[in-house]
Design a protein around this motif. Structure first.
Motif, PDB file in Angstrom:
ATOM      1  N   THR A 320      -7.245  12.846   4.194  1.00 31.23           N
ATOM      2  CA  THR A 320      -7.312  12.131   5.466  1.00 31.23           C
ATOM      3  C   THR A 320      -7.062  13.120   6.601  1.00 31.23           C
ATOM      4  O   THR A 320      -6.504  14.201   6.400  1.00 31.23           O
ATOM      5  CB  THR A 320      -6.241  11.025   5.550  1.00 31.23           C
ATOM      6  OG1 THR A 320      -4.961  11.658   5.519  1.00 31.23           O
ATOM      7  CG2 THR A 320      -6.366  10.035   4.401  1.00 31.23           C
ATOM      8  N   GLY A 370     -10.740   9.135   8.133  1.00 27.68           N
ATOM      9  CA  GLY A 370      -9.706   8.487   8.943  1.00 27.68           C
ATOM     10  C   GLY A 370      -9.302   9.250  10.184  1.00 27.68           C
ATOM     11  O   GLY A 370      -8.138   9.547  10.415  1.00 27.68           O
ATOM     12  N   GLN A 382     -13.187   0.201  12.593  1.00 29.54           N
ATOM     13  CA  GLN A 382     -11.768   0.389  12.891  1.00 29.54           C
ATOM     14  C   GLN A 382     -10.919   0.060  11.669  1.00 29.54           C
ATOM     15  O   GLN A 382     -11.111  -0.961  11.013  1.00 29.54           O
ATOM     16  CB  GLN A 382     -11.373  -0.490  14.076  1.00 29.54           C
ATOM     17  CG  GLN A 382     -12.140  -0.095  15.353  1.00 29.54           C
ATOM     18  CD  GLN A 382     -11.928  -1.073  16.491  1.00 29.54           C
ATOM     19  OE1 GLN A 382     -10.792  -1.317  16.866  1.00 29.54           O
ATOM     20  NE2 GLN A 382     -13.017  -1.627  16.996  1.00 29.54           N
ATOM     21  N   ASN A 383      -9.978   0.948  11.408  1.00 32.59           N
ATOM     22  CA  ASN A 383      -9.044   0.708  10.308  1.00 32.59           C
ATOM     23  C   ASN A 383      -7.930  -0.238  10.750  1.00 32.59           C
ATOM     24  O   ASN A 383      -7.697  -0.432  11.948  1.00 32.59           O
ATOM     25  CB  ASN A 383      -8.451   2.038   9.823  1.00 32.59           C
ATOM     26  CG  ASN A 383      -9.484   2.877   9.073  1.00 32.59           C
ATOM     27  OD1 ASN A 383     -10.390   2.325   8.432  1.00 32.59           O
ATOM     28  ND2 ASN A 383      -9.369   4.185   9.169  1.00 32.59           N
ATOM     29  N   ASP A 384      -7.225  -0.816   9.749  1.00 35.75           N
ATOM     30  CA  ASP A 384      -6.206  -1.815  10.056  1.00 35.75           C
ATOM     31  C   ASP A 384      -5.016  -1.250  10.837  1.00 35.75           C
ATOM     32  O   ASP A 384      -4.284  -1.981  11.482  1.00 35.75           O
ATOM     33  CB  ASP A 384      -5.702  -2.471   8.754  1.00 35.75           C
ATOM     34  CG  ASP A 384      -6.813  -3.296   8.094  1.00 35.75           C
ATOM     35  OD1 ASP A 384      -7.785  -3.642   8.809  1.00 35.75           O
ATOM     36  OD2 ASP A 384      -6.724  -3.565   6.877  1.00 35.75           O
ATOM     37  N   ASP A 385      -4.829   0.078  10.772  1.00 33.76           N
ATOM     38  CA  ASP A 385      -3.694   0.678  11.504  1.00 33.76           C
ATOM     39  C   ASP A 385      -3.869   0.651  13.017  1.00 33.76           C
ATOM     40  O   ASP A 385      -2.943   0.979  13.763  1.00 33.76           O
ATOM     41  CB  ASP A 385      -3.446   2.116  11.013  1.00 33.76           C
ATOM     42  CG  ASP A 385      -4.644   3.043  11.276  1.00 33.76           C
ATOM     43  OD1 ASP A 385      -5.563   2.645  12.026  1.00 33.76           O
ATOM     44  OD2 ASP A 385      -4.664   4.160  10.719  1.00 33.76           O
ATOM     45  N   THR A 388      -6.938   4.545  13.683  1.00 33.58           N
ATOM     46  CA  THR A 388      -7.964   5.402  13.088  1.00 33.58           C
ATOM     47  C   THR A 388      -9.226   4.610  12.767  1.00 33.58           C
ATOM     48  O   THR A 388      -9.217   3.372  12.764  1.00 33.58           O
ATOM     49  CB  THR A 388      -7.450   6.058  11.776  1.00 33.58           C
ATOM     50  OG1 THR A 388      -7.137   5.020  10.841  1.00 33.58           O
ATOM     51  CG2 THR A 388      -6.216   6.908  12.031  1.00 33.58           C
ATOM     52  N   ALA A 390     -12.942   4.515  10.122  1.00 35.78           N
ATOM     53  CA  ALA A 390     -13.439   4.900   8.789  1.00 35.78           C
ATOM     54  C   ALA A 390     -14.522   5.963   8.916  1.00 35.78           C
ATOM     55  O   ALA A 390     -15.673   5.768   8.531  1.00 35.78           O
ATOM     56  CB  ALA A 390     -13.967   3.673   8.055  1.00 35.78           C
TER      57      ALA A 390
END
Ligand code: 4AD
Ligand code: MG
Length: 478
Positions: A320, A370, A382-385, A388, A390
C-alpha cells in the motif's frame, strides 16, 4: 518483379544454398571492391554479397557506397569467409538509388544516441534502432493478441476531446479560431461557441472515460492509441505525444485489475523473448557496453535478459501507499537526507522515491495501492477510510511508473460529491455519469505507457529512443 525479392532474414533463417535469389536493401559497407554488406531491415544481420572482380565496371563500383540501395540477383552459397555462414555470389548488381558516401550521415562506425536523435529520419537504418523498432512492433502486436485472445473488444476512442479525463489540465488545445483575432464574449474571454466544434476542445490525454462507456456495453474493452500531454517535463520518461493501452473491465475489482496488468506485462515480455530473441540478444549486449561507461555504483546488477527473466519468474511486490511511505521514512537513504524531495504521508511519490522502492528496496516491479485521494483523479473509487482511493500504480526498475490505474467509483452520489469537491462541471460530464445512472457496476482499468514498456523491454535509457519521432517540449522535428 519487385515482389520477387527474398527477405534477408528469411534467407539466413533457411540457411541453405539456393540457385538464384533476388535481394534488395541498403549498403552498410563495401570492402575491397568486392564484399558488400547489405541490409534490408528484416534483421540486424547483413547478407554479404560478393561481386567477383570483373563482374562490375568501375563506374558501378564507385556507386556502391554506404547508404546506396541495391537490387542483387545471385546464388546463395556457403561462405568461405569468417563471420557468416552464407553469402550471395552476385550475378547482377543494380543500383536502385545512389547515396553520396561523403554526405551520408551514417558512417560504418559507432554513433552516439544523441547524434542519432538529430537524424531520427535515418537512424532506423542502424542496428540499435532496427532492434528497438522491431521489438516495439512486436509489443504492439502482442498487445492485440493478448487482449483478443481474452475476448476483449478493441475500442477506438477519440483523439479530439472536450474533456480533461485526468483533470490535470495539461492539454493541447485544438482550435480553428484565428490566434490574433479570436471572437470574444462580453467579458473579454474567447467565445468558443464560434470555434469548429462549438466548444473548447483539446487533444485527448487518455481514452479512459470513453473506454468506461464501452466496458458498460461489452464488459471487456481496451484502447490503444496516441495520447497527448502538454506537461513541460524534459525527462527521459516523458513525451508530449505517447501511446497508451487502456483496458477497462466491468465486474473487475482492484485485485482483478492488478492481476490483469501483471499478466499482460509478463505476456509482453515473454512474447518478445520468444519472437525477437536476436534483437533482444543485441540489445542486451548494447546495454552491457553502455553500462561499462558508467561508474560501478550506477550500473544495473542484472543485464537486460537477466532482468527480463527475473521479472517473468517473480510475482510483482504488492504494497500500500502507506507501507511505501513507511519504507521510505525508515530507509538510510532518507535518514542520510539523500532524497531531494521530502517524504510524508500525502505526498505524490517522486521518481526518486519510486526508484528507491523498486531498485534498492524490493529489486523488482512493485504495485502500490491505496493512494491518498488528494493526489489522484476524480474517478477513482473511494475507500472506506475516507482518505484513500482504490488506485494502483506499477513501478518498474529503471523506469518508475509504467502503469497507472484504479477501480472506478461506480456509486453515483459519491462520484458526484467528489466531482463537486474537485470543481469538475457535472453538466458537461453528464454522458459519463449516465453509466452510473443506468446499470452501474463495479469496474476497473489501467493505462500502460507504451513507450515506457518499450524502454523497459529494450533496455533503452531515454524515451526519445523508443518512438520513431519524439515530440518533447521545444522539439517537433520530422
Ligand atoms: O497514470 P496516467 O496519467 O493514467 C491515466 O491516464 C489513466 N486514465 C489510465 C487508466 O486508468 N486508464 O497515465 C498512464 C501511464 C503512466 O503510468 C505512464 O506509463 C504513461 O501512461 N505516461 C506517459 N508516458 C510517456 N510520457 C508521458 N508524458 C506520460 N504520462 C503518462
Ligand atoms: Mg499516473
Amino acid at each position: 518483379m519487385f515482389n520477387k525479392r527474398t527477405r534477408i532474414k528469411e534467407l539466413l533463417q533457411a540457411g541453405q544454398a539456393v540457385n538464384e535469389v533476388t535481394v534488395m536493401g541498403w549498403v552498410r559497407s563495401f570492402r575491397n571492391n568486392q564484399f558488400i554488406a547489405l541490409n534490408d531491415g528484416s534483421t540486424n544481420h547483413n547478407i554479404q554479397v560478393v561481386a567477383e572482380l570483373g563482374l562490375l565496371d568501375d563506374a558501378t563500383i564507385k556507386r556502391i557506397t554506404t547508404g546506396a540501395s541495391l537490387k542483387v540477383i545471385g546464388a546463395v552459397v556457403e561462405s568461405l569467409g569468417k563471420g557468416q555462414k552464407l553469402e550471395i555470389k552476385a550475378k547482377t548488381v543494380e543500383i536502385l538509388g545512389d547515396s553520396d558516401g561523403e554526405k551520408y550521415p551514417l558512417q560504418p562506425k559507432k554513433h552516439s544516441l544523441e547524434f542519432l536523435r538529430e537524424i531520427a529520419h535515418l537512424r532506423m537504418r542502424t542496428n540499435t534502432f532496427g532492434a528497438v523498432f522491431r521489438v516495439r512492433h512486436s509489443l504492439a502486436f502482442a498487445t492485440h493478441k493478448f487482449f483478443n485472445d481474452k475476448g476483449f473488444v478493441y475500442l477506438h476512442t477519440p483523439i479530439i476531446s472536450a474533456s480533461d479525463a485526468e483533470g490535470a489540465g495539461e492539454m493541447f488545445r485544438v482550435t480553428t479560431l484565428p490566434l490574433n483575432d479570436a471572437p470574444k464574449n462580453d467579458d473579454g474571454s474567447i467565445n468558443f461557441k464560434e470555434d469548429f466544434f462549438g466548444k473548447s476542445t483539446n487533444l485527448t490525454v487518455s481514452g479512459q472515460l470513453e473506454g468506461e462507456l464501452g466496458a458498460m456495453a461489452f464488459s471487456d474493452v481496451y484502447t490503444f492509441g496516441p495520447t497527448f500531454r502538454a506537461e513541460n517535463s524534459n525527462t527521459t520518461r516523458h513525451l508530449a505525444e505517447f501511446w497508451m493501452i487502456e483496458p477497462e473491465v466491468a465486474f473487475n475489482d482492484l485485485e482483478d485489475n492488478m492481476n490483469l496488468a501483471e499478466s499482460y506485462m509478463k505476456y509482453l515480455i515473454q512474447y518478445v523473448m520468444d519472437n525477437n530473441r536476436e534483437d533482444i540478444d543485441f540489445l542486451d549486449q548494447r546495454l552491457a557496453e553502455e553500462e561499462k561507461q558508467l561508474p560501478q555504483d550506477k550500473r544495473n546488477e542484472l543485464g537486460l535478459i537477466e532482468k527480463l527473466n527475473f521479472v517473468l519468474e517473480n510475482a510483482f511486490e504488492r504494497i500500500t501507499y502507506t507501507e511505501a511511505i513507511s519504507i521510505l521514512l525508515e530507509s538510510n537513504h532518507y535518514k542520510k537526507k539523500k532524497f531531494k524531495y521530502d517524504v510524508a504521508w500525502g505526498i505524490d511519490l517522486q521518481s526518486e522515491h519510486e526508484r528507491y522502492l523498486v531498485e534498492k528496496h524490493f529489486k523488482k516491479p512493485v504495485i502500490v495501492t491505496g493512494y491518498p485521494k488528494q493526489i489522484k483523479a476524480f474517478y477513482m473509487r473511494q475507500n472506506d477510510d475516507g482518505k484513500t482511493v482504490a488506485a494502483m500504480d506499477i513501478l518498474a526498475p529503471g523506469i518508475g511508473e509504467i502503469v497507472g490505474g484504479s477501480q472506478r467509483e461506480e456509486r453515483l452520489h459519491l462520484l458526484e460529491e467528489r466531482m463537486k469537491e474537485m470543481h469538475i462541471p457535472a453538466d458537461e460530464m453528464s454522458w459519463y455519469l449516465d453509466t452510473r445512472r443506468f446499470g452501474t457496476v463495479p469496474h476497473a482499468g489501467f493505462g500502460l505507457g507504451f513507450e515506457r514498456m518499450v524502454q523497459f523491454v529494450a533496455g533503452m535509457t531515454n524515451i526519445r529512443d523508443v518512438i520513431a519521432f519524439a515530440r518533447t517540449p521545444g522539439n517537433c522535428e520530422f
